[in-house]
Design an enzyme around this catalytic site. Sequence first.
Site, PDB file in Angstrom:
ATOM      1  N   THR A   1       1.076  -1.488   0.143  1.00 56.58           N
ATOM      2  CA  THR A   1       0.248  -0.096  -0.259  1.00 56.58           C
ATOM      3  C   THR A   1       0.695   1.168   0.396  1.00 56.58           C
ATOM      4  O   THR A   1       1.887   1.034   1.227  1.00 56.58           O
ATOM      5  CB  THR A   1      -0.577   0.381   1.075  1.00 56.58           C
ATOM      6  OG1 THR A   1      -1.433  -1.473   0.888  1.00 56.58           O
ATOM      7  CG2 THR A   1      -1.267   1.711   1.700  1.00 56.58           C
TER       8      THR A   1
ATOM      9  N   GLU B   1      11.075  -1.686  -7.743  1.00 58.86           N
ATOM     10  CA  GLU B   1      11.968  -3.117  -7.191  1.00 58.86           C
ATOM     11  C   GLU B   1      12.537  -3.091  -8.677  1.00 58.86           C
ATOM     12  O   GLU B   1      12.605  -3.169  -9.170  1.00 58.86           O
ATOM     13  CB  GLU B   1      11.479  -4.741  -6.488  1.00 58.86           C
ATOM     14  CG  GLU B   1       9.646  -4.666  -6.555  1.00 58.86           C
ATOM     15  CD  GLU B   1       8.907  -4.261  -7.195  1.00 58.86           C
ATOM     16  OE1 GLU B   1       8.434  -3.005  -7.494  1.00 58.86           O
ATOM     17  OE2 GLU B   1       7.815  -4.854  -7.028  1.00 58.86           O
TER      18      GLU B   1
ATOM     19  N   ASN C   1      10.430 -10.090  -7.484  1.00 58.87           N
ATOM     20  CA  ASN C   1       8.720 -10.557  -7.969  1.00 58.87           C
ATOM     21  C   ASN C   1       8.529 -11.830  -7.976  1.00 58.87           C
ATOM     22  O   ASN C   1       7.745 -12.824  -8.261  1.00 58.87           O
ATOM     23  CB  ASN C   1       8.542  -9.512  -8.594  1.00 58.87           C
ATOM     24  CG  ASN C   1       7.869  -7.837  -8.066  1.00 58.87           C
ATOM     25  OD1 ASN C   1       7.553  -7.835  -7.149  1.00 58.87           O
ATOM     26  ND2 ASN C   1       9.206  -7.562  -8.829  1.00 58.87           N
TER      27      ASN C   1
ATOM     28  N   THR D   1       3.901 -15.508  -1.200  1.00 60.11           N
ATOM     29  CA  THR D   1       2.676 -15.039  -0.985  1.00 60.11           C
ATOM     30  C   THR D   1       2.725 -15.869   0.081  1.00 60.11           C
ATOM     31  O   THR D   1       2.375 -17.146   0.873  1.00 60.11           O
ATOM     32  CB  THR D   1       1.283 -15.021  -1.314  1.00 60.11           C
ATOM     33  OG1 THR D   1       1.044 -15.374  -2.174  1.00 60.11           O
ATOM     34  CG2 THR D   1       1.063 -13.517  -1.689  1.00 60.11           C
TER      35      THR D   1
END
Lengths: 219, 219
Positions: free
Chosen positions: A8, A91, A214, A219
């Site tokens: 966020t 990134e 990435n 997750t």
Amino acid sequence: MIGPNMATMLGVFLTDAELSPDQAQELLQNCADVSFNCISVEGHMSTNDTVLLLASGAAGPVPSGSEGKPFAEGLRECCIELARAIPNDGEGASHLVTIDVKGGDSHDNARRIAETVANSALVKTAIAGADPNWGRIVSAAGYAGVPFDPGTARLFVNDTLLYERGEPVAFDAKAVSDSMDREREIRIELHLGAGSHDVRFWTSDLTVDYVRLNADYHT
Amino acid sequence: MIGPNMATMLGVFLTDAELSPDQAQELLQNCADVSFNCISVEGHMSTNDTVLLLASGAAGPVPSGSEGKPFAEGLRECCIELARAIPNDGEGASHLVTIDVKGGDSHDNARRIAETVANSALVKTAIAGADPNWGRIVSAAGYAGVPFDPGTARLFVNDTLLYERGEPVAFDAKAVSDSMDREREIRIELHLGAGSHDVRFWTSDLTVDYVRLNADYHT
């Protein structure tokens, strides 16, 4: 707005100026439109980015009209400084790229071209590789889905003219490549020759480290 | 259509069937719409992709109506086979990804969602990293710019349900990740629950080698 790794972005501005909610909203919206809404890391919109402007009122009201300009300009500068920091810190980014699309027939069309160039993986890998690849930039403008006439376009990278009126021009490729390699900030300037609307957009380059970060992050 | 490194895709189909120019154009257009126009490597449209259908007429006419269906279906299969080969052979690709968007309220909206998922660098790096990252896929659908209701959506990766009605579901993340690691072809199936329109799209994953190839290649 772009949230790398679905993070966020929370932007908060504090001022002692006295602003009505409507006044604050309008000021911030105008500034966000040319800053936080003109950046991209990879074009994947985040789900919950937020920019807030909190005004305590302790310093009294901001005058309306032209006397209020310094406040609006100061807020815009702050927004741009923070917004630029995001793709600069993208990134794996090795370059911050400023894309100026000039002379569009409308603001929306100029913005669409700037955003399409900013999100092209081929443009972004060319920047990472310090390649002044005019073909990738001009072709990205060409598929933006809005009118684009290569016959009136001119393209500069780091202030060197690469392309004019439908054709590449002779330029010192090594010197431009060296400057792209050396400088953290890369400047792409695309003149459309179609009108008077200018848009500035910022993006990161696309590096091996972007993919590593990435692909390895689960997750 | 997508031309890695600004190369040209030239597709040529030869048949001994006898076809009028209009008939050939219609047949090929229908097939290209579900094959060559449904692939992406990184979303950077090439400047000069071409698909041609050449019909010698030696074998006589293709019947009209339902009797002509086998020819149309054969042509479609050939188109899909060749089209899939392009992202499968995309620069540095370690996976071919098939994206099925089902139950859209219109063909165009379903296609837009499929294309947006296909072009998300975060989705493509997740595939490269064998990460069943439902958040990246669902959020890509959410920013496609067409109606998308997470509350009616269901998402499968390699036939495993990951997400249903606005929330992730319990699933064996290691088993799905292992299957993504092991299999060359990855299946993403996103049910929108909004209507009856289905679209299939193919893309590559985004790997370190993609960046190496496109950053190191200079014009």
